[in-house]
Design an enzyme around this catalytic site. Structure first.
Site, PDB file in Angstrom:
ATOM      1  N   ARG A   9      37.509 -75.187  59.699  1.00  0.00           N
ATOM      2  CA  ARG A   9      37.505 -74.962  61.149  1.00  0.00           C
ATOM      3  C   ARG A   9      37.774 -73.481  61.418  1.00  0.00           C
ATOM      4  O   ARG A   9      38.438 -72.810  60.623  1.00  0.00           O
ATOM      5  CB  ARG A   9      38.583 -75.806  61.837  1.00  0.00           C
ATOM      6  N   LYS A  59      45.316 -79.032  60.476  1.00  0.00           N
ATOM      7  CA  LYS A  59      46.044 -79.527  61.641  1.00  0.00           C
ATOM      8  C   LYS A  59      47.297 -80.284  61.218  1.00  0.00           C
ATOM      9  O   LYS A  59      47.303 -80.960  60.197  1.00  0.00           O
ATOM     10  CB  LYS A  59      45.140 -80.471  62.453  1.00  0.00           C
ATOM     11  N   HIS A  69      31.737 -74.112  64.829  1.00  0.00           N
ATOM     12  CA  HIS A  69      31.737 -75.508  64.389  1.00  0.00           C
ATOM     13  C   HIS A  69      30.361 -75.944  63.895  1.00  0.00           C
ATOM     14  O   HIS A  69      30.249 -76.924  63.161  1.00  0.00           O
ATOM     15  CB  HIS A  69      32.209 -76.414  65.528  1.00  0.00           C
ATOM     16  N   ARG A 129      30.347 -75.751  60.278  1.00  0.00           N
ATOM     17  CA  ARG A 129      31.091 -76.900  59.728  1.00  0.00           C
ATOM     18  C   ARG A 129      30.211 -78.143  59.742  1.00  0.00           C
ATOM     19  O   ARG A 129      30.177 -78.907  58.766  1.00  0.00           O
ATOM     20  CB  ARG A 129      32.352 -77.112  60.562  1.00  0.00           C
ATOM     21  N   HIS A 154      39.523 -84.518  57.545  1.00  0.00           N
ATOM     22  CA  HIS A 154      39.581 -85.555  58.566  1.00  0.00           C
ATOM     23  C   HIS A 154      40.612 -86.605  58.162  1.00  0.00           C
ATOM     24  O   HIS A 154      40.634 -87.069  57.026  1.00  0.00           O
ATOM     25  CB  HIS A 154      38.222 -86.243  58.720  1.00  0.00           C
ATOM     26  N   TYR A 201      28.389 -87.805  60.989  1.00  0.00           N
ATOM     27  CA  TYR A 201      27.361 -87.064  60.265  1.00  0.00           C
ATOM     28  C   TYR A 201      26.318 -87.970  59.632  1.00  0.00           C
ATOM     29  O   TYR A 201      25.271 -87.497  59.197  1.00  0.00           O
ATOM     30  CB  TYR A 201      28.008 -86.181  59.190  1.00  0.00           C
TER      31      TYR A 201
END
Length: 299
Positions: free
Chosen positions: A145, A169, A242, A245, A268, A277
């Protein structure tokens, strides 16, 4: 009311380690809700589910997208959960509010031919050209990211193992492998371009990517660099970090990568986040089916 908001924002920043963008959205959502409560003559402590329903009806009247409404509900639910923890509230008025079902947009990605053009436009004889090449090779080669990229330091790159330590994150770190193209571009940048950029500042910065003045490169700076690269490549397409990504994940799946492996690479938490995806890999799956199943194609 503002004191509650300030305490919550501090909680997000310190305890939850939320990204600046998340904090910005939560702060804006709270400002809107606090203004709504003031207009209704309701305090935060006396807020009930009936008041929340009026707020949500106004959201729908304003024709906000389901995605935006969902984000606001999540923001406010988290806010009142925090107030419950702080013994300000005995009951979360958002606890029984269900999120509106969202459409799953197909991720926007580059085709491989478009990516190849982007890799040829940087002048590798210049400091900024070396930086830009390393930046785009890293973003596409690891799928990180932009928020993770701007936090990356020189010491996070392991050239012996060709891996990158990514600070994700919620303080969740992960190691992501990088290919030889990314490794070569980063080596050239760190040994040449970055040293020249860093020399423009008296204080030492450990951040991997620096701006033209030698300071830390920001997320907005990365977006501007990518926009200029697209223009230089004469590509009539939109660009955002993004998108690289998305391209990383899509190209991996198109070449047969395992979905759970891609989930780990992207960082994720839930597989459902990665499954978006699969929409763009259906042609490959259809070809596999048609060529492999004994009853798929009668000869």
């Amino acid at each position: 009311m503002q004191s509650y908001k300030e305490s919550f924002i501090e909680y997000l920043q310190i305890e939850k380690n939320a990204s600046p963008l998340t904090v910005k959205h939560y702060s804006r959502d709270l400002d809107e809700f606090i203004a709504f409560l003031s207009g209704e003559g309701v305090t935060i402590e006396s807020c009930e589910y009936s008041v929340v329903r009026v707020f949500l009806s106004k959201q729908h009247e304003a024709n906000y997208s389901r995605r935006t409404v969902s984000r606001k509900i999540s923001s406010l639910r988290s806010f009142f959960r925090f107030l419950e923890r702080e013994d300000v509230m005995k009951h979360n008025p958002f606890v029984n509010v269900t999120l509106p079902k969202e459409d799953s947009p197909i991720p926007d990605f580059f085709y491989e031919e478009e990516m190849e053009k982007l890799f040829t436009v940087s002048d590798l004889n210049t400091t900024l050209g070396q930086r830009n090449q390393a930046l785009i090779e890293l973003l596409y080669g690891t799928g990180v990211r932009v928020s993770e990229c701007v936090k990356m330091e020189v010491g996070d790159i392991d050239f012996g193992l060709n891996t990158v330590l990514v600070h994700g994150k919620g303080r969740k770190d992960r190691y992501v492998p990088m290919g030889q193209f990314a490794s070569n571009a980063l080596t050239a940048y760190i040994n040449q371009g970055r040293m020249e950029l860093a020399s423009k500042k008296t204080e030492t910065s450990q951040q991997l990517f620096l701006n033209a003045k030698g300071g830390p490169l920001t997320a907005d700076g990365i977006r501007l660099i990518l926009k200029k690269l697209v223009e230089k490549a004469s590509l009539t397409i939109d660009i955002h970090p993004h998108k690289l990504r998305h391209s990383f994940a899509t190209h991996l799946l198109n070449e047969g990568a395992d979905l759970r492996a891609v989930q780990e690479l992207l960082g994720h938490e839930h597989l459902s986040s990665t499954q978006i995806y699969t929409h763009v890999t259906k042609d490959r799956l259809r070809n596999v089916y048609m060529n492999s199943h004994p009853r798929a194609n009668k000869r």
